[in-house]
Design a protein around this motif. Structure first.
Motif, PDB file in Angstrom:
ATOM      1  N   ALA A  31       5.397 -21.912 -24.059  1.00 41.51           N
ATOM      2  CA  ALA A  31       4.518 -23.043 -24.416  1.00 41.51           C
ATOM      3  C   ALA A  31       3.438 -23.231 -23.351  1.00 41.51           C
ATOM      4  O   ALA A  31       2.271 -23.477 -23.675  1.00 41.51           O
ATOM      5  CB  ALA A  31       5.338 -24.320 -24.575  1.00 41.51           C
ATOM      6  N   LEU A  32       3.806 -23.089 -22.076  1.00 48.52           N
ATOM      7  CA  LEU A  32       2.843 -23.209 -20.978  1.00 48.52           C
ATOM      8  C   LEU A  32       1.758 -22.147 -21.089  1.00 48.52           C
ATOM      9  O   LEU A  32       0.565 -22.447 -21.025  1.00 48.52           O
ATOM     10  CB  LEU A  32       3.575 -23.073 -19.634  1.00 48.52           C
ATOM     11  N   ARG A  33       2.155 -20.904 -21.285  1.00 53.79           N
ATOM     12  CA  ARG A  33       1.178 -19.813 -21.376  1.00 53.79           C
ATOM     13  C   ARG A  33       0.266 -19.961 -22.587  1.00 53.79           C
ATOM     14  O   ARG A  33      -0.940 -19.750 -22.497  1.00 53.79           O
ATOM     15  CB  ARG A  33       1.898 -18.468 -21.418  1.00 53.79           C
ATOM     16  N   ASN A  34       0.841 -20.319 -23.723  1.00 51.41           N
ATOM     17  CA  ASN A  34       0.014 -20.506 -24.930  1.00 51.41           C
ATOM     18  C   ASN A  34      -1.003 -21.616 -24.738  1.00 51.41           C
ATOM     19  O   ASN A  34      -2.178 -21.462 -25.078  1.00 51.41           O
ATOM     20  CB  ASN A  34       0.895 -20.790 -26.147  1.00 51.41           C
ATOM     21  N   ALA A  35      -0.562 -22.737 -24.197  1.00 53.52           N
ATOM     22  CA  ALA A  35      -1.482 -23.857 -23.979  1.00 53.52           C
ATOM     23  C   ALA A  35      -2.546 -23.479 -22.950  1.00 53.52           C
ATOM     24  O   ALA A  35      -3.722 -23.822 -23.116  1.00 53.52           O
ATOM     25  CB  ALA A  35      -0.702 -25.092 -23.523  1.00 53.52           C
ATOM     26  N   ALA A  36      -2.170 -22.760 -21.904  1.00 52.31           N
ATOM     27  CA  ALA A  36      -3.138 -22.343 -20.885  1.00 52.31           C
ATOM     28  C   ALA A  36      -4.169 -21.384 -21.482  1.00 52.31           C
ATOM     29  O   ALA A  36      -5.365 -21.498 -21.203  1.00 52.31           O
ATOM     30  CB  ALA A  36      -2.411 -21.679 -19.712  1.00 52.31           C
ATOM     31  N   MET A  37      -3.726 -20.460 -22.313  1.00 51.94           N
ATOM     32  CA  MET A  37      -4.659 -19.505 -22.914  1.00 51.94           C
ATOM     33  C   MET A  37      -5.613 -20.206 -23.888  1.00 51.94           C
ATOM     34  O   MET A  37      -6.745 -19.782 -24.055  1.00 51.94           O
ATOM     35  CB  MET A  37      -3.903 -18.369 -23.591  1.00 51.94           C
ATOM     36  N   GLN A  38      -5.163 -21.281 -24.514  1.00 47.03           N
ATOM     37  CA  GLN A  38      -6.043 -22.024 -25.418  1.00 47.03           C
ATOM     38  C   GLN A  38      -7.172 -22.724 -24.662  1.00 47.03           C
ATOM     39  O   GLN A  38      -8.200 -23.040 -25.250  1.00 47.03           O
ATOM     40  CB  GLN A  38      -5.241 -23.034 -26.239  1.00 47.03           C
ATOM     41  N   THR A 132      -7.995 -16.582  -9.348  1.00 45.71           N
ATOM     42  CA  THR A 132      -6.641 -16.325  -9.846  1.00 45.71           C
ATOM     43  C   THR A 132      -5.593 -17.107  -9.070  1.00 45.71           C
ATOM     44  O   THR A 132      -5.648 -17.167  -7.840  1.00 45.71           O
ATOM     45  CB  THR A 132      -6.309 -14.814  -9.743  1.00 45.71           C
ATOM     46  N   LEU A 133      -4.646 -17.685  -9.806  1.00 47.82           N
ATOM     47  CA  LEU A 133      -3.474 -18.338  -9.228  1.00 47.82           C
ATOM     48  C   LEU A 133      -2.257 -17.489  -9.566  1.00 47.82           C
ATOM     49  O   LEU A 133      -1.984 -17.222 -10.750  1.00 47.82           O
ATOM     50  CB  LEU A 133      -3.297 -19.744  -9.812  1.00 47.82           C
ATOM     51  N   TRP A 134      -1.538 -17.056  -8.548  1.00 48.35           N
ATOM     52  CA  TRP A 134      -0.283 -16.313  -8.720  1.00 48.35           C
ATOM     53  C   TRP A 134       0.845 -17.292  -8.442  1.00 48.35           C
ATOM     54  O   TRP A 134       0.953 -17.831  -7.342  1.00 48.35           O
ATOM     55  CB  TRP A 134      -0.202 -15.155  -7.725  1.00 48.35           C
ATOM     56  N   TRP A 135       1.698 -17.529  -9.458  1.00 51.34           N
ATOM     57  CA  TRP A 135       2.799 -18.474  -9.287  1.00 51.34           C
ATOM     58  C   TRP A 135       3.940 -18.128 -10.230  1.00 51.34           C
ATOM     59  O   TRP A 135       3.810 -17.297 -11.113  1.00 51.34           O
ATOM     60  CB  TRP A 135       2.294 -19.897  -9.463  1.00 51.34           C
ATOM     61  N   HIS A 136       5.085 -18.808 -10.050  1.00 51.05           N
ATOM     62  CA  HIS A 136       6.283 -18.522 -10.841  1.00 51.05           C
ATOM     63  C   HIS A 136       6.511 -19.503 -11.980  1.00 51.05           C
ATOM     64  O   HIS A 136       7.617 -19.585 -12.518  1.00 51.05           O
ATOM     65  CB  HIS A 136       7.522 -18.472  -9.941  1.00 51.05           C
ATOM     66  N   GLU A 137       5.499 -20.252 -12.347  1.00 50.92           N
ATOM     67  CA  GLU A 137       5.533 -21.128 -13.526  1.00 50.92           C
ATOM     68  C   GLU A 137       6.694 -22.124 -13.502  1.00 50.92           C
ATOM     69  O   GLU A 137       7.452 -22.253 -14.453  1.00 50.92           O
ATOM     70  CB  GLU A 137       5.585 -20.288 -14.806  1.00 50.92           C
ATOM     71  N   SER A 138       6.807 -22.853 -12.412  1.00 53.82           N
ATOM     72  CA  SER A 138       7.896 -23.821 -12.272  1.00 53.82           C
ATOM     73  C   SER A 138       7.652 -25.110 -13.039  1.00 53.82           C
ATOM     74  O   SER A 138       8.568 -25.902 -13.205  1.00 53.82           O
ATOM     75  CB  SER A 138       8.091 -24.164 -10.790  1.00 53.82           C
ATOM     76  N   GLN A 139       6.433 -25.323 -13.514  1.00 51.20           N
ATOM     77  CA  GLN A 139       6.103 -26.577 -14.177  1.00 51.20           C
ATOM     78  C   GLN A 139       5.716 -26.347 -15.629  1.00 51.20           C
ATOM     79  O   GLN A 139       5.296 -25.251 -15.999  1.00 51.20           O
ATOM     80  CB  GLN A 139       4.942 -27.253 -13.439  1.00 51.20           C
ATOM     81  N   GLY A 140       5.834 -27.397 -16.410  1.00 54.53           N
ATOM     82  CA  GLY A 140       5.391 -27.342 -17.793  1.00 54.53           C
ATOM     83  C   GLY A 140       3.883 -27.558 -17.868  1.00 54.53           C
ATOM     84  O   GLY A 140       3.224 -27.850 -16.869  1.00 54.53           O
ATOM     85  N   TYR A 141       3.339 -27.439 -19.083  1.00 56.28           N
ATOM     86  CA  TYR A 141       1.893 -27.558 -19.246  1.00 56.28           C
ATOM     87  C   TYR A 141       1.380 -28.946 -18.883  1.00 56.28           C
ATOM     88  O   TYR A 141       0.291 -29.090 -18.329  1.00 56.28           O
ATOM     89  CB  TYR A 141       1.461 -27.197 -20.674  1.00 56.28           C
ATOM     90  N   GLU A 142       2.154 -29.967 -19.175  1.00 55.98           N
ATOM     91  CA  GLU A 142       1.699 -31.326 -18.890  1.00 55.98           C
ATOM     92  C   GLU A 142       1.356 -31.485 -17.406  1.00 55.98           C
ATOM     93  O   GLU A 142       0.312 -32.022 -17.053  1.00 55.98           O
ATOM     94  CB  GLU A 142       2.775 -32.339 -19.298  1.00 55.98           C
ATOM     95  N   ARG A 143       2.207 -31.002 -16.523  1.00 55.71           N
ATOM     96  CA  ARG A 143       1.943 -31.082 -15.080  1.00 55.71           C
ATOM     97  C   ARG A 143       0.880 -30.068 -14.676  1.00 55.71           C
ATOM     98  O   ARG A 143      -0.007 -30.366 -13.871  1.00 55.71           O
ATOM     99  CB  ARG A 143       3.240 -30.841 -14.300  1.00 55.71           C
TER     100      ARG A 143
END
Length: 176
Positions: A31-38, A132-143
């Motif tokens: 969900a995070l990746r999809n929202a970010a790509m949108q 570019t931000l390199w991270w381990h996606e610890s947060q949801g899209y809202e944050r």
């Protein structure tokens, strides 16, 4: 006894299906990746630019306009950086500094953003093509969405400031 065999057979059929079901973390990351790509971000899994790290890591990219490339620099979180690297902001070190100093307003914006990023954000990198931000996606899209405006403003401020002034090409006329 027959019921036991039926139950075991059912478990054997159901167990592989349960393995295919995404975990809660996988659902959140998707969900995070999809929202970010949108929002226009490019999200990829690549080997990060960290010394000795060969495991692919998510990279979230804010592309620069092709006619306005960005500067080359790389900041690494202190926990993944050598002490010999020059400190920049709280817990961040330059692995590669831009050739031309950043304007004070952009440097201040970058420092504020770095202070807000989650602990699993390990590298912030810029090259001619993208921030570019390199991270381990610890947060949801809202944050994560609370960082978008800052990254976009930083990208917009860095665009057109390449380390190689010849790389930017002819000036682009302003939009009418």
């Amino acid at each position: 006894m027959i019921w036991l065999f039926i139950v075991l057979a059912m478990l054997l059929v159901i167990s592989p299906v349960m393995w295919l079901k995404p975990s809660p973390r996988q659902k959140r990351v998707a969900a995070l990746r999809n929202a970010a790509m949108q929002t226009g971000l490019k999200v990829t899994l690549q080997v990060p630019p960290l010394h000795g790290d060969k495991v692919p890591m998510p990279a979230y990219r804010w592309p620069y306009p092709p006619q306005r490339p960005g500067p080359d620099f790389m900041l690494v979180r202190g926990s993944h950086a050598a002490e010999a690297l020059k400190p920049f902001a709280h817990d961040w070190r330059w692995r590669k500094e831009p050739l031309r100093p950043l304007p004070d307003a952009l440097e201040a914006r970058l420092k504020r953003l770095l202070e807000r990023l989650p602990q699993d954000a390990l590298v912030v990198e810029s090259d001619a093509r993208a921030l570019t931000l390199w991270w381990h996606e610890s947060q949801g899209y809202e944050r994560f969405s609370t960082y978008l405006e800052d990254f976009e403003a930083l990208r917009d401020g860095l665009a057109g400031r390449p380390d190689d002034p010849q790389a930017s090409g002819p000036p682009v006329p302003p939009a009418v």
